[in-house]
Enzyme design. Structure first.
Site, PDB file in Angstrom:
ATOM      1  N   CYS A  61      40.302  41.676  37.640  1.00 59.68           N
ATOM      2  CA  CYS A  61      39.810  42.872  36.937  1.00 59.68           C
ATOM      3  C   CYS A  61      39.633  44.069  37.872  1.00 59.68           C
ATOM      4  O   CYS A  61      40.187  45.136  37.648  1.00 59.68           O
ATOM      5  CB  CYS A  61      38.496  42.524  36.243  1.00 59.68           C
ATOM      6  N   CYS A  66      41.887  45.508  35.056  1.00 59.86           N
ATOM      7  CA  CYS A  66      41.201  46.483  34.197  1.00 59.86           C
ATOM      8  C   CYS A  66      40.893  47.814  34.896  1.00 59.86           C
ATOM      9  O   CYS A  66      41.175  48.890  34.344  1.00 59.86           O
ATOM     10  CB  CYS A  66      39.871  45.920  33.713  1.00 59.86           C
ATOM     11  N   LYS A  69      43.883  49.838  36.375  1.00 60.20           N
ATOM     12  CA  LYS A  69      44.660  50.203  35.174  1.00 60.20           C
ATOM     13  C   LYS A  69      44.002  51.367  34.436  1.00 60.20           C
ATOM     14  O   LYS A  69      44.646  52.353  34.088  1.00 60.20           O
ATOM     15  CB  LYS A  69      44.767  48.967  34.277  1.00 60.20           C
ATOM     16  N   TYR A 215      50.037  43.471  26.423  1.00 59.66           N
ATOM     17  CA  TYR A 215      49.059  44.369  27.044  1.00 59.66           C
ATOM     18  C   TYR A 215      49.578  44.974  28.365  1.00 59.66           C
ATOM     19  O   TYR A 215      49.625  46.176  28.517  1.00 59.66           O
ATOM     20  CB  TYR A 215      47.837  43.572  27.487  1.00 59.66           C
ATOM     21  N   GLU A 219      50.734  48.825  28.750  1.00 58.43           N
ATOM     22  CA  GLU A 219      49.785  49.703  29.451  1.00 58.43           C
ATOM     23  C   GLU A 219      50.433  50.311  30.702  1.00 58.43           C
ATOM     24  O   GLU A 219      50.311  51.517  30.955  1.00 58.43           O
ATOM     25  CB  GLU A 219      48.526  48.923  29.832  1.00 58.43           C
TER      26      GLU A 219
HETATM   27  P1  FAD Z   1      40.109  36.287  38.013  1.00 57.99           P
HETATM   28  O1  FAD Z   1      39.389  37.559  37.855  1.00 57.99           O
HETATM   29  O2  FAD Z   1      41.578  36.331  38.060  1.00 57.99           O
HETATM   30  O3  FAD Z   1      39.551  35.607  39.359  1.00 57.99           O
HETATM   31  C1  FAD Z   1      40.058  34.418  39.886  1.00 57.99           C
HETATM   32  C2  FAD Z   1      39.859  34.411  41.398  1.00 57.99           C
HETATM   33  O4  FAD Z   1      40.022  33.086  41.912  1.00 57.99           O
HETATM   34  C3  FAD Z   1      40.877  35.276  42.124  1.00 57.99           C
HETATM   35  O5  FAD Z   1      40.261  36.045  43.119  1.00 57.99           O
HETATM   36  C4  FAD Z   1      41.811  34.249  42.752  1.00 57.99           C
HETATM   37  O6  FAD Z   1      42.493  34.735  43.869  1.00 57.99           O
HETATM   38  C5  FAD Z   1      40.833  33.145  43.093  1.00 57.99           C
HETATM   39  N1  FAD Z   1      41.417  31.817  43.287  1.00 57.99           N
HETATM   40  C6  FAD Z   1      42.434  31.236  42.599  1.00 57.99           C
HETATM   41  N2  FAD Z   1      42.633  29.990  43.048  1.00 57.99           N
HETATM   42  C7  FAD Z   1      41.731  29.757  44.035  1.00 57.99           C
HETATM   43  C8  FAD Z   1      41.444  28.639  44.861  1.00 57.99           C
HETATM   44  N3  FAD Z   1      42.071  27.483  44.723  1.00 57.99           N
HETATM   45  N4  FAD Z   1      40.464  28.761  45.783  1.00 57.99           N
HETATM   46  C9  FAD Z   1      39.777  29.920  45.916  1.00 57.99           C
HETATM   47  N5  FAD Z   1      39.991  30.991  45.130  1.00 57.99           N
HETATM   48  C10 FAD Z   1      40.962  30.917  44.202  1.00 57.99           C
HETATM   49  N6  FAD Z   1      40.595  42.446  30.660  1.00 57.99           N
HETATM   50  C11 FAD Z   1      39.771  43.260  29.968  1.00 57.99           C
HETATM   51  O7  FAD Z   1      38.757  42.794  29.449  1.00 57.99           O
HETATM   52  N7  FAD Z   1      40.031  44.603  29.857  1.00 57.99           N
HETATM   53  C12 FAD Z   1      41.102  45.178  30.432  1.00 57.99           C
HETATM   54  O8  FAD Z   1      41.305  46.387  30.297  1.00 57.99           O
HETATM   55  C13 FAD Z   1      41.982  44.354  31.171  1.00 57.99           C
HETATM   56  N8  FAD Z   1      43.046  44.904  31.795  1.00 57.99           N
HETATM   57  C14 FAD Z   1      43.853  44.098  32.542  1.00 57.99           C
HETATM   58  C15 FAD Z   1      44.935  44.689  33.175  1.00 57.99           C
HETATM   59  C16 FAD Z   1      45.794  43.911  33.919  1.00 57.99           C
HETATM   60  C17 FAD Z   1      46.962  44.566  34.613  1.00 57.99           C
HETATM   61  C18 FAD Z   1      45.556  42.510  34.034  1.00 57.99           C
HETATM   62  C19 FAD Z   1      46.484  41.661  34.851  1.00 57.99           C
HETATM   63  C20 FAD Z   1      44.470  41.916  33.408  1.00 57.99           C
HETATM   64  C21 FAD Z   1      43.617  42.707  32.652  1.00 57.99           C
HETATM   65  N9  FAD Z   1      42.517  42.161  31.993  1.00 57.99           N
HETATM   66  C22 FAD Z   1      41.692  42.963  31.258  1.00 57.99           C
HETATM   67  C23 FAD Z   1      42.217  40.717  32.068  1.00 57.99           C
HETATM   68  C24 FAD Z   1      41.086  40.415  33.079  1.00 57.99           C
HETATM   69  O9  FAD Z   1      41.407  40.986  34.330  1.00 57.99           O
HETATM   70  C25 FAD Z   1      40.901  38.907  33.207  1.00 57.99           C
HETATM   71  O10 FAD Z   1      40.656  38.364  31.931  1.00 57.99           O
HETATM   72  C26 FAD Z   1      39.734  38.539  34.125  1.00 57.99           C
HETATM   73  O11 FAD Z   1      39.872  39.090  35.400  1.00 57.99           O
HETATM   74  C27 FAD Z   1      39.638  37.005  34.232  1.00 57.99           C
HETATM   75  O12 FAD Z   1      38.605  36.633  35.100  1.00 57.99           O
HETATM   76  P2  FAD Z   1      38.588  35.203  35.774  1.00 57.99           P
HETATM   77  O13 FAD Z   1      37.247  35.080  36.431  1.00 57.99           O
HETATM   78  O14 FAD Z   1      38.983  34.162  34.814  1.00 57.99           O
HETATM   79  O15 FAD Z   1      39.735  35.231  36.877  1.00 57.99           O
HETATM   80  P1  NAP Z   2      51.053  38.052  27.420  1.00 62.63           P
HETATM   81  O1  NAP Z   2      50.050  38.576  26.475  1.00 62.63           O
HETATM   82  O2  NAP Z   2      51.172  36.597  27.609  1.00 62.63           O
HETATM   83  O3  NAP Z   2      52.478  38.653  26.983  1.00 62.63           O
HETATM   84  C1  NAP Z   2      53.659  38.311  27.595  1.00 62.63           C
HETATM   85  C2  NAP Z   2      54.768  39.271  27.151  1.00 62.63           C
HETATM   86  O4  NAP Z   2      55.942  39.007  27.906  1.00 62.63           O
HETATM   87  C3  NAP Z   2      55.155  39.108  25.695  1.00 62.63           C
HETATM   88  O5  NAP Z   2      55.540  40.349  25.207  1.00 62.63           O
HETATM   89  C4  NAP Z   2      56.341  38.138  25.766  1.00 62.63           C
HETATM   90  O6  NAP Z   2      57.249  38.275  24.720  1.00 62.63           O
HETATM   91  C5  NAP Z   2      57.010  38.612  27.043  1.00 62.63           C
HETATM   92  N1  NAP Z   2      57.779  37.571  27.715  1.00 62.63           N
HETATM   93  C6  NAP Z   2      57.371  36.321  28.046  1.00 62.63           C
HETATM   94  N2  NAP Z   2      58.345  35.664  28.720  1.00 62.63           N
HETATM   95  C7  NAP Z   2      59.384  36.522  28.809  1.00 62.63           C
HETATM   96  C8  NAP Z   2      60.670  36.434  29.409  1.00 62.63           C
HETATM   97  N3  NAP Z   2      61.047  35.332  30.033  1.00 62.63           N
HETATM   98  N4  NAP Z   2      61.488  37.505  29.333  1.00 62.63           N
HETATM   99  C9  NAP Z   2      61.097  38.629  28.689  1.00 62.63           C
HETATM  100  N5  NAP Z   2      59.894  38.776  28.112  1.00 62.63           N
HETATM  101  C10 NAP Z   2      59.041  37.733  28.174  1.00 62.63           C
HETATM  102  O7  NAP Z   2      50.817  38.603  28.877  1.00 62.63           O
HETATM  103  P2  NAP Z   2      50.203  39.887  29.543  1.00 62.63           P
HETATM  104  O8  NAP Z   2      50.641  41.163  28.941  1.00 62.63           O
HETATM  105  O9  NAP Z   2      50.474  39.648  30.974  1.00 62.63           O
HETATM  106  O10 NAP Z   2      48.635  39.764  29.315  1.00 62.63           O
HETATM  107  C11 NAP Z   2      47.911  38.641  29.785  1.00 62.63           C
HETATM  108  C12 NAP Z   2      46.494  38.720  29.295  1.00 62.63           C
HETATM  109  O11 NAP Z   2      45.769  39.670  30.086  1.00 62.63           O
HETATM  110  C13 NAP Z   2      46.370  39.212  27.862  1.00 62.63           C
HETATM  111  O12 NAP Z   2      46.361  38.122  26.960  1.00 62.63           O
HETATM  112  C14 NAP Z   2      45.053  39.931  27.863  1.00 62.63           C
HETATM  113  O13 NAP Z   2      44.026  39.097  27.383  1.00 62.63           O
HETATM  114  C15 NAP Z   2      44.790  40.304  29.289  1.00 62.63           C
HETATM  115  N6  NAP Z   2      44.891  41.776  29.411  1.00 62.63           N
HETATM  116  C16 NAP Z   2      44.001  42.559  28.738  1.00 62.63           C
HETATM  117  C17 NAP Z   2      44.111  43.934  28.791  1.00 62.63           C
HETATM  118  C18 NAP Z   2      43.131  44.794  28.036  1.00 62.63           C
HETATM  119  O14 NAP Z   2      42.095  44.294  27.636  1.00 62.63           O
HETATM  120  N7  NAP Z   2      43.416  46.066  27.825  1.00 62.63           N
HETATM  121  C19 NAP Z   2      45.122  44.519  29.515  1.00 62.63           C
HETATM  122  C20 NAP Z   2      46.022  43.708  30.185  1.00 62.63           C
HETATM  123  C21 NAP Z   2      45.890  42.322  30.119  1.00 62.63           C
HETATM  124  P3  NAP Z   2      57.218  37.369  23.371  1.00 62.63           P
HETATM  125  O15 NAP Z   2      56.277  38.068  22.435  1.00 62.63           O
HETATM  126  O16 NAP Z   2      58.617  37.367  22.942  1.00 62.63           O
HETATM  127  O17 NAP Z   2      56.718  36.011  23.777  1.00 62.63           O
END
Ligand code: FAD
Ligand code: NAP
Length: 512
Positions: A61, A66, A69, A215, A219
């Site tokens: 995050c 988050c 982003k 997402y 985004e």
């Molecule tokens: P993480 O935050 O991923 O933390 C896991 C941690 O564990 C990491 O630091 C990792 O390196 C560490 N780790 C992994 N394996 C090991 C190991 N074996 N030993 C030690 N450490 C380890 N959510 C929202 O609510 N709003 C948003 O706007 C939003 N935007 C997003 C935008 C993007 C581009 C992405 C990718 C995600 C977004 N999300 C958003 C989703 C959100 O970031 C995740 O749901 C959230 O961070 C999950 O938290 P977590 O604690 O499960 O894991």
């Molecule tokens: P995702 O929701 O799992 O979506 C994956 C996307 O990639 C789908 O559009 C899927 O298409 C496509 N795809 C999968 N395999 C593919 C392939 N081999 N070739 C081409 N396209 C492929 O993943 P994500 O966008 O990474 O998001 C992950 C999670 O992060 C979300 O579920 C969300 O909870 C969290 N997140 C939240 C926010 C927010 O709150 N604003 C922002 C970012 C992320 P199909 O529909 O055809 O399967």
């Protein structure tokens, strides 16, 4: 606890609780556990991306999700607003020279490096704050990669490769997910990036192909386009799977209007490097699934095709924790795995929303059940969310498709309307850019089961509607709420046009 053979029973283990993963869920649950006098270790380690990008404590995050982003989304919105300044009587001046007048684009230059520097500084200050907080709260933060050896022991490997073990009575796994690369696209791993690299990229990505349509893909495509880049989104099937399809299409339409190109249906099959550089140049060959090879050249290819849970290579099979072999996700009941002393939270859970507040709140509740006699469990239903694309889409409850499946079309009344935010009244924004929809169940006294809003500040608008749905608010309850005028959110207090009526959802005029 009574001493046993001169040593306290609790000292049988080094820690009462070991949390693996210092992201949203891990940080919150470890800090919560020390409140109850528990000895807690938090283990966090970030493996570098294939491009070598790495970051500090805080997880996805704050470092690569988050927060960066939202900052880049805001940068794109600021640019958009600057281009609308002239509608509000402003001109941009350079000395005496008037640079922008009505109808012209603002004469501005965007500096990617400056934005990245500020974003990274913001992240680093959060990393620092987390470390200080952990120290103050007496959570033992260990920067190492953790692997289970047995049900009470983990091996820790630090960045220099040094290994040691620690023991714990209870474990919470909160290891999150990392972006997936496609196996079926030649050259993908070598020649592309993911969101894990984007927010610290030292150069403007330029002409970008974003692969994926959920997402992360939309985004990133939205803000990269807003920051002035030529952006194409390659969509395998539909936009925003799982969301309301009508709303998802409107998100896409708005993006197209702003200049984002969509290739759909289409998947990449090969990426070749044409030129080194920052950015370089790549040729992408793709298939539309029927017969055609589509070829394009891009400076950057960004894969956003989903994320894989970090559950392999951490010894879960050794300790018998069940993992879904197809998805790598961990099935849990109230965050408890099939192994008695091992729990899991956040993105690695099967069938749970992958969102920061879900990881945080479910982790805190779990710890309260473990150590503070709480009985409260996390409610995974009606979780609000917003997609920032850059027109923001906020929703809570069911999509129209899911509502039809659950209640049947005849039992639903769907209210809908386009709207132009009052504050945009003097601009040339068109009324069909923003849209609102309420889905109600007729046989349940018109209970609202789906709320959808596409427009400015969707996160802010949607947040407390989640409260209304939690309390099972009906359409009449929404109608009884006094609107705040002039806002966009107030339209939900008096929506009257139903889909069934066949009347136009275009607004008739302002102020009722
Ligand atoms: P993480 O935050 O991923 O933390 C896991 C941690 O564990 C990491 O630091 C990792 O390196 C560490 N780790 C992994 N394996 C090991 C190991 N074996 N030993 C030690 N450490 C380890 N959510 C929202 O609510 N709003 C948003 O706007 C939003 N935007 C997003 C935008 C993007 C581009 C992405 C990718 C995600 C977004 N999300 C958003 C989703 C959100 O970031 C995740 O749901 C959230 O961070 C999950 O938290 P977590 O604690 O499960 O894991
Ligand atoms: P995702 O929701 O799992 O979506 C994956 C996307 O990639 C789908 O559009 C899927 O298409 C496509 N795809 C999968 N395999 C593919 C392939 N081999 N070739 C081409 N396209 C492929 O993943 P994500 O966008 O990474 O998001 C992950 C999670 O992060 C979300 O579920 C969300 O909870 C969290 N997140 C939240 C926010 C927010 O709150 N604003 C922002 C970012 C992320 P199909 O529909 O055809 O399967």
């Amino acid at each position: 606890m009574a001493p046993v053979n001169g040593c306290k029973l609790e000292d049988k283990f080094d820690y009462d609780l070991i949390v693996i993963g210092g992201g949203s869920g891990g940080l919150a649950s470890s800090k919560e556990a020390v409140k109850y006098g528990k000895r807690v270790a938090l283990i966090d380690f970030v493996r570098p991306t294939p491009k070598g990008t790495t970051w500090g404590i805080g997880g996805t995050c704050v470092n690569v999700g988050c927060i960066p982003k939202k900052l880049m989304h805001e940068a794109a919105l600021q640019g958009e607003q600057a281009n609308e300044l002239h509608y509000y009587g402003w001109t941009l001046k350079n000395g005496d020279e008037q640079l922008v007048s009505h109808g012209e684009k603002a004469n501005m230059k965007f500096h990617w490096d400056q934005l990245v520097e500020r974003v990274q500084n913001n992240i680093k200050s959060s990393n620092f704050k987390y470390r200080v907080e952990l120290r103050e709260k007496k959570v033992n933060y260990i920067n190492a990669f953790a692997r289970f050896i047995d049900r009470h022991t983990v091996e820790l490997e630090d960045k220099k490769g040094a290994k040691r073990t620690i023991t714990g009575e209870t474990f919470i796994i909160a290891t999150g997910e990392r972006p997936r690369y496609p196996s079926e696209c030649e050259g993908a791993l070598e020649h592309s990036i993911t969101s894990d690299d984007l927010f610290s990229l030292p150069y403007n990505p330029g002409k970008t192909l974003v692969v994926g349509a959920s997402y992360v893909a939309l985004e990133c495509a939205g803000f990269l386009n807003g920051l002035g880049n030529d952006v194409t989104v390659m969509v395998r099937s539909i936009l925003l799977r799982g969301f309301d399809e009508e709303m998802a299409e409107k998100v896409g339409l708005y993006m197209s209007k702003k200049g984002v190109k969509f290739l759909r249906p289409c998947v990449p099959t090969k990426i070749e490097k044409l030129q080194d550089g920052q950015p370089g140049l790549y040729r992408v060959t793709a298939s539309d699934g029927i017969k055609h090879n589509i070829v394009g050249e891009y400076n950057t290819v960004l894969f956003a095709i989903g994320r894989d849970p970090c559950t392999s290579g951490i010894g879960l099979e050794k300790v018998g924790v069940h993992v879904n072999p197809k998805t790598g996700k961990i099935p849990t009941e109230h965050e408890r795995t099939n192994v008695e002393n091992i729990y899991a939270i956040g993105d690695i859970l099967e069938f749970r929303a992958e969102l920061t507040p879900v990881a945080i709140d479910s982790g805190i509740m779990l710890v309260k059940r473990l150590y503070a006699n709480s009985k409260e469990t996390f409610d995974y239903v009606n979780i609000p969310t917003t997609v920032f694309t850059p027109n923001e889409y906020g929703c809570v409850g069911l999509s129209e498709e899911a509502a039809i499946k659950k209640y049947g079309e005849d039992d639903l009344e769907v209210f809908h309307t386009y709207f132009k935010p009052f504050e945009k009244g003097v601009t040339e924004r068109e009324v069909d850019e923003c849209f609102a929809k309420l889905i109600c169940v007729i046989s349940e006294n018109m209970r609202v089961v789906g709320f959808h809003y596409l427009g400015p500040n969707a996160g802010e608008v949607t947040q407390f509607v989640a409260l209304a749905l939690k309390f099972k608010a009906t359409k009449e309850d929404f109608n009884k709420v006094i609107g705040i005028h002039p806002t966009s959110a107030e339209l939900f207090t008096n929506m009257s046009i139903t889909k069934r009526s066949g009347l136009s959802p275009y607004p008739q005029g302002c102020c009722g």
